[in-house]
Motif scaffolding. Structure first.
Motif, PDB file in Angstrom:
ATOM      1  N   MET A   1       0.833  -1.197   0.000  1.00  0.00           N
ATOM      2  CA  MET A   1       0.000   0.000   0.000  1.00  0.00           C
ATOM      3  C   MET A   1       0.873   1.255   0.000  1.00  0.00           C
ATOM      4  SD  MET A   1      -3.149   1.421   0.530  1.00  0.00           S
ATOM      5  CE  MET A   1      -4.261   1.518   1.880  1.00  0.00           C
TER       6      MET A   1
ATOM      7  N   GLN B   1     -10.357   2.586  -8.179  1.00  0.00           N
ATOM      8  CA  GLN B   1      -9.094   1.847  -8.084  1.00  0.00           C
ATOM      9  C   GLN B   1      -8.054   2.574  -7.271  1.00  0.00           C
ATOM     10  OE1 GLN B   1      -8.038   1.226 -12.145  1.00  0.00           O
ATOM     11  NE2 GLN B   1      -9.653  -0.264 -12.525  1.00  0.00           N
ATOM     12  N   LEU B   2      -8.085   3.883  -7.281  1.00  0.00           N
ATOM     13  CA  LEU B   2      -7.131   4.666  -6.497  1.00  0.00           C
ATOM     14  C   LEU B   2      -7.698   5.075  -5.152  1.00  0.00           C
ATOM     15  CD1 LEU B   2      -5.653   6.995  -9.261  1.00  0.00           C
ATOM     16  CD2 LEU B   2      -4.658   4.923  -8.332  1.00  0.00           C
TER      17      LEU B   2
ATOM     18  N   LEU C   1      -6.102   4.451  -1.483  1.00  0.00           N
ATOM     19  CA  LEU C   1      -4.830   5.062  -1.083  1.00  0.00           C
ATOM     20  C   LEU C   1      -4.976   5.942   0.157  1.00  0.00           C
ATOM     21  CD1 LEU C   1      -3.464   6.067  -4.567  1.00  0.00           C
ATOM     22  CD2 LEU C   1      -2.715   4.189  -3.129  1.00  0.00           C
TER      23      LEU C   1
ATOM     24  N   LYS D   1       2.383   1.840  -3.407  1.00  0.00           N
ATOM     25  CA  LYS D   1       1.378   2.350  -4.342  1.00  0.00           C
ATOM     26  C   LYS D   1       1.099   3.828  -4.086  1.00  0.00           C
ATOM     27  CE  LYS D   1      -3.108   1.207  -6.287  1.00  0.00           C
ATOM     28  NZ  LYS D   1      -4.259   0.302  -6.231  1.00  0.00           N
ATOM     29  N   ARG D   2       1.009   4.215  -2.812  1.00  0.00           N
ATOM     30  CA  ARG D   2       0.762   5.615  -2.462  1.00  0.00           C
ATOM     31  C   ARG D   2       1.923   6.503  -2.929  1.00  0.00           C
ATOM     32  NH1 ARG D   2      -0.573   6.180   3.548  1.00  0.00           N
ATOM     33  NH2 ARG D   2      -2.509   5.256   2.859  1.00  0.00           N
TER      34      ARG D   2
ATOM     35  N   THR E   1       4.001   5.820  -5.344  1.00  0.00           N
ATOM     36  CA  THR E   1       4.005   5.811  -6.805  1.00  0.00           C
ATOM     37  C   THR E   1       2.997   6.817  -7.356  1.00  0.00           C
ATOM     38  OG1 THR E   1       4.661   3.489  -6.809  1.00  0.00           O
ATOM     39  CG2 THR E   1       3.707   4.350  -8.844  1.00  0.00           C
ATOM     40  N   VAL E   2       1.794   6.823  -6.789  1.00  0.00           N
ATOM     41  CA  VAL E   2       0.767   7.774  -7.239  1.00  0.00           C
ATOM     42  C   VAL E   2       1.197   9.208  -6.917  1.00  0.00           C
ATOM     43  CG1 VAL E   2      -1.639   8.490  -6.937  1.00  0.00           C
ATOM     44  CG2 VAL E   2      -1.075   6.070  -7.160  1.00  0.00           C
TER      45      VAL E   2
END
Length: 161
Positions: free
Chosen positions: A1, A156-157, A160, A4-5, A7-8
């Protein structure tokens, strides 16, 4: 997680850097569309991360312009961090009108206020219209993109936060 956070966050910061290249020639100097991706990131990231996106976005935009205000860009980047983090928090608690009013007033009117004292009243008065117009333009772009991107990502996001 966490990966991913991050990366975004990096993705939105990169979009801010691209927005920094989209120059609006107005008044004293020029302004860019670097805030719109930061505002959009507020719909997907926690407030601190959205603030980091804004801070990095302003820094990239200032770098492209050659840091015309020198070390004052550190102050502007900090202001952007705070403004977008508060905007993101208002978005989280579903204050949908207040978040836009806050952003336009805070970024378009209050954030330039220190330059009245740090540089000159004439600079402040000369820069204020272009900063306000750019603030409204960035907000308008983000206001259109946020709902569209929310629909496209279909949540999908959303995890986050």
């Amino acid at each position: 997680m966490q990966v991913k956070r991050l990366t975004v966050t990096a993705m939105f910061a990169a979009l801010c850097a691209v927005g920094g290249l989209l120059i609006i020639p107005l008044g004293i100097g020029s302004t860019a569309l670097d805030s719109a991706p930061a505002l959009v990131s507020a719909a997907f990231l926690p407030p601190v991360y959205a603030g980091i996106v804004a801070l990095l976005g302003h820094t990239a935009s200032a770098m492209y312009a050659g840091f015309p205000l020198g070390p004052f860009h550190a102050l502007i980047a900090l202001e952007m961090f705070i403004i977008v983090a508060v905007f993101a928090r208002l978005h989280q608690v579903k204050r949908n009108v207040l978040k836009w009013v806050f952003f336009i007033i805070a970024n378009g009117l209050l954030a330039p206020l220190p330059f009245y004292f740090l540089i000159s009243p004439a600079f402040f008065i000369g820069a204020l219209p272009s900063i306000f117009i750019a603030t409204v333009a960035n907000a308008a772009i983000a206001a259109v993109v946020i709902p569209a991107l929310r629909n496209v990502t279909s949540g999908q996001l959303g995890e986050l936060r």
